[in-house]
Write a protein that holds these residues in place. Structure first.
Motif, PDB file in Angstrom:
ATOM      1  N   ALA A 113      53.014  34.144  43.049  1.00 13.57           N
ATOM      2  CA  ALA A 113      52.158  35.298  42.821  1.00 13.57           C
ATOM      3  C   ALA A 113      51.272  35.542  44.028  1.00 13.57           C
ATOM      4  N   ALA A 114      51.076  36.792  44.368  1.00 12.48           N
ATOM      5  CA  ALA A 114      50.264  37.138  45.524  1.00 12.48           C
ATOM      6  C   ALA A 114      48.941  37.820  45.126  1.00 12.48           C
ATOM      7  N   THR A 115      48.984  38.572  44.040  1.00 15.45           N
ATOM      8  CA  THR A 115      47.767  39.272  43.600  1.00 15.45           C
ATOM      9  C   THR A 115      47.661  39.248  42.086  1.00 15.45           C
ATOM     10  N   VAL A 116      46.436  39.433  41.639  1.00 19.11           N
ATOM     11  CA  VAL A 116      46.186  39.580  40.210  1.00 19.11           C
ATOM     12  C   VAL A 116      45.736  41.013  40.014  1.00 19.11           C
ATOM     13  N   ILE A 117      46.558  41.822  39.389  1.00 18.49           N
ATOM     14  CA  ILE A 117      46.310  43.244  39.131  1.00 18.49           C
ATOM     15  C   ILE A 117      46.123  44.029  40.357  1.00 18.49           C
TER      16      ILE A 117
END
Length: 117
Positions: A113-117
């Motif tokens: 994962a690279a970003t949250v939202i």
């Protein structure tokens, strides 16, 4: 204990190995039979003909570790001999140790994962 090791690679010696071999015999097999360096920071895994015993060879700092696992029931889903060693991840090694196949499809794939939202 295996989860604490910092191995770069895990090599499976496909087919069966005579597990009467000690550290020196397995290290020679890694070097001469598999064409790999037994002093590299890798796990080298060997299985017997009945597929109920494993030995894992690992070099750390100034000596070898030799891990031995014997199943009381069941067998390991060990790959057949294709001549060359098979490289697996430590996660796949854990599958083998738990009795699962390397080609099992129930595990969730790794997600980066690279970003949250």
């Amino acid at each position: 204990m295996l989860s604490e090791l910092t191995a770069r690679q895990v090599y499976l010696a496909c087919g069966s190995t005579d597990l009467r071999k000690s550290i020196d015999g397995l290290a020679a097999l890694v070097q001469e039979g598999l064409g790999l360096n037994p002093f590299s920071p890798c796990l080298f895994v060997f299985c017997n003909r009945e597929r109920n015993k494993l030995k894992i060879l690992y070099w750390e700092h100034n000596g070898f570790w030799l891990f031995y696992r014997r199943l009381e029931r069941g067998t390991f889903q060990w790959p057949k001999d294709h001549g060359d060693p098979v490289t697996v991840t430590t996660r796949e090694l854990r599958w083998l140790l738990d009795g699962l196949s390397l080609s099992q499809r129930q595990a969730h794939p790794k997600v980066t994962a690279a970003t949250v939202i």
